[in-house]
Design an enzyme around this catalytic site. Structure first.
Site, mmCIF file in Angstrom:
data_model
loop_
_atom_site.group_PDB
_atom_site.id
_atom_site.type_symbol
_atom_site.label_atom_id
_atom_site.label_comp_id
_atom_site.label_asym_id
_atom_site.label_seq_id
_atom_site.Cartn_x
_atom_site.Cartn_y
_atom_site.Cartn_z
ATOM 1 N N HIS A 201 0.828 -1.203 0.000
ATOM 2 C CA HIS A 201 0.000 0.000 0.000
ATOM 3 C C HIS A 201 0.866 1.259 0.000
ATOM 4 O O HIS A 201 0.446 2.320 0.463
ATOM 5 C CB HIS A 201 -0.956 0.026 1.193
ATOM 6 C CG HIS A 201 -1.739 -1.238 1.359
ATOM 7 N ND1 HIS A 201 -2.853 -1.539 0.605
ATOM 8 C CD2 HIS A 201 -1.546 -2.306 2.169
ATOM 9 C CE1 HIS A 201 -3.319 -2.724 0.957
ATOM 10 N NE2 HIS A 201 -2.542 -3.217 1.903
ATOM 11 N N SER A 326 16.565 14.913 -21.202
ATOM 12 C CA SER A 326 15.603 16.011 -21.215
ATOM 13 C C SER A 326 16.144 17.114 -22.097
ATOM 14 O O SER A 326 17.358 17.348 -22.147
ATOM 15 C CB SER A 326 15.369 16.529 -19.783
ATOM 16 O OG SER A 326 14.683 17.763 -19.805
ATOM 17 N N ASN A 340 8.184 3.198 -22.622
ATOM 18 C CA ASN A 340 7.831 2.703 -23.961
ATOM 19 C C ASN A 340 7.237 1.300 -23.888
ATOM 20 O O ASN A 340 6.256 0.994 -24.575
ATOM 21 C CB ASN A 340 9.061 2.697 -24.870
ATOM 22 C CG ASN A 340 9.371 4.068 -25.438
ATOM 23 O OD1 ASN A 340 8.580 4.989 -25.290
ATOM 24 N ND2 ASN A 340 10.510 4.207 -26.076
ATOM 25 N N ARG A 375 -5.986 -9.700 -40.289
ATOM 26 C CA ARG A 375 -4.860 -8.980 -40.887
ATOM 27 C C ARG A 375 -4.128 -8.111 -39.863
ATOM 28 O O ARG A 375 -3.058 -7.567 -40.159
ATOM 29 C CB ARG A 375 -5.344 -8.122 -42.061
ATOM 30 C CG ARG A 375 -5.864 -8.932 -43.229
ATOM 31 C CD ARG A 375 -6.288 -8.060 -44.392
ATOM 32 N NE ARG A 375 -6.980 -8.832 -45.413
ATOM 33 C CZ ARG A 375 -6.389 -9.541 -46.364
ATOM 34 N NH1 ARG A 375 -5.068 -9.582 -46.411
ATOM 35 N NH2 ARG A 375 -7.091 -10.221 -47.246
#
Length: 494
Positions: A201, A326, A340, A375
């Site tokens: 938690h 950055s 990603n 497809r």
């Protein structure tokens, strides 16, 4: 200038554009040309079975041919068994299907407006040219009626898709997952005894070891890989509505059930489905995609966990030379690979879940919703493969930050409240005085307070433990309170 005017055409999907190098292995199995090549293989192998019968060529090794003078016997009248040279010529049709063939097939389909029929005509053209290679004695040109004999398009398509998907899963996707499992297994072993603070938690909790936490993922992933190793890839070849009607009308004396089973199992390397409508029901696809989606979600959990470990400082990232974290903050090393992976796993899951849900339904004996849906299998797996590559690269570029790990442990002595009150319960069962309400006593001491080692040991000394228990508890530290976590790593491989 319009981007659409640029040649060669610019890819719309990032899988075929920005990420092409990472997803390219799937092109071999799940692209449109790969599907058409597999359709040719199915058509050609069906011709060979019809011409040469079921004796002597029942091996799934498609390079095996029936020798002249063997037991080959055609299933159809007017057809002599193919010679080894003719079989080699036929099998070369899909194997030689390259850039020129792809262009030629596209031109044929532009006329037929039917992809499977275009494949049939493409093979017909090769039969017409057979004499140029094999000599005038070959009868391949006369045997064009064997192409697509008694077949509906779905007889070809279901087998082609099953073989394409099977190869893509077993030769590309599973090895990608296995690379992650192998890396996690090695790291679990390496860090089996590296203590770390747990957070349940989001709050400090009973310590564990880094190796044991990684082993949890190994165990979870191995279970799903085991399911996939037992995955059936079904196929059928039974005509327009699954009744063998055309087969029996043309050749009533042939055991078409046996021929169908032989072809699907031995020649195509799939599991035979004897009972279908016009389409193979796609239940195996739903099962397969559901398992892959499950694996994706486990990997998503891993990516998120590692991202948070990095944020917490438990893992440190190795900066890539020359890379920018950055555009404005030079100090940053962003966990971009895990982000990603997280995003692409979500896209892959959404597509796989849609495939699994929609492919199992077809109106009465046939509708075409599955045609366009299937497809997209390449895209569904493509986003998954992209995620696997990112996740593997991210895992390879992190290592434990032992200074942060030790600081966390040493700053949370309150986690020893659990063993202290549990030992009090054991003493209470033996009738020891002062051990009443152990949970409440420890809660009063530790909840909402900063607790030091001195506080813990003073509390232990204030209680009526037997000497051995008291000493055992006094010797505990957060780093040493990991139970048998290290030993549990051994179960990851089982």
């Amino acid at each position: 200038m319009k981007i659409t005017d640029i040649s060669p055409a610019i890819a719309l999907s990032p899988l075929d554009g920005r990420y092409h190098s990472q997803t390219a292995p799937l092109v071999e199995y799940l692209s449109e040309p790969a599907l058409n090549r597999e359709r040719m293989r199915v058509e050609v192998e069906w011709m060979i079975l019809l011409a040469n019968g079921m004796d002597g060529n029942g091996s799934s090794d498609q390079n095996t041919v029936i020798p002249q003078g063997g037991h080959a016997a055609s299933l159809l009248g007017g057809v002599q068994p193919f010679t080894p040279e003719e079989i080699s010529y036929l099998r070369a049709i899909p194997e030689d299907f390259g850039a020129e063939g792809i262009e030629e097939l596209a031109l044929i389909e532009a006329t037929t407006h039917h992809d499977v029929k275009a494949v049939e005509y493409y093979i017909d053209r090769r039969l017409d040219m057979a004499a140029e290679v094999l000599g005038e004695q070959t009868e391949l040109a006369r045997l064009k009626p064997l192409v697509h004999f008694a077949c509906t398009s779905e007889d070809i398509n279901n087998l082609s898709y099953a073989r394409c998907i099977k190869n893509a899963v077993e030769l590309v996707w599973i090895p990608g997952v296995q690379s992650i499992v192998d890396l996690l297994t090695d790291k679990a072993e390496q860090y089996r005894d590296l203590s770390m603070l747990s957070l349940t938690h989001g709050q400090p909790a009973t310590p564990t070891t880094l190796g044991k936490e990684l082993a949890v993922y190994v165990y979870r992933l191995n279970r799903q890989l085991k399911h996939l190793s037992q995955q059936e890839y079904l196929g059928k070849i039974n005509g327009a509505t699954g009744t063998f009607g055309a087969h029996l009308a043309a050749c009533p004396d042939v055991d078409w059930l046996a021929v169908s089973r032989e072809f699907v199992e031995q020649r195509m390397g799939l599991s035979w489905n004897p009972l279908t409508t016009q389409i193979e029901s796609h239940d195996w696809q739903a099962e397969c995609y559901s398992t892959i989606s499950h694996v994706n979600r486990i990997l998503h959990n891993l990516a998120v966990d590692v991202w948070m470990y990095i944020s917490r400082g438990v893992f440190a990232q190795e900066p890539v030379k020359g890379a920018t974290g950055s555009s404005t903050m030079p100090h940053k090393v962003n966990p971009i690979r895990f982000e990603n992976a997280e995003a692409n796993l979500e896209i892959s899951c959404s597509m796989l879940d849609t495939l699994a849900a929609t492919l199992v339904e077809s109106r009465w004996q046939r509708d075409l919703t599955d045609s366009t849906t299937q497809r997209n299998v390449g895209s569904a797996l493509g986003y998954g493969v992209l995620a696997l590559n990112n996740l593997l690269g991210g895992l390879q570029a992190i290592h434990p930050n032992t200074a942060v790990i030790e600081k966390e442990l040493n700053g949370n002595w309150e986690v020893l409240g659990e063993p202290i009150q549990t030992a009090m319960r054991a003493e209470a069962l033996l009738g020891k005085d002062g051990m009443d309400n152990p949970y409440e006593q420890v809660k009063e001491l530790m909840r909402g307070h900063h607790i030091s080692q001195h506080d813990v040991q003073s509390f232990i000394d204030s209680l009526n433990y037997d000497p051995d228990t008291a000493q055992r508890l006094r010797n505990l530290t957060p780093a040493g309170y990991t139970g048998i976590a290290g030993g549990l790593v051994d179960y990851a491989r089982r």
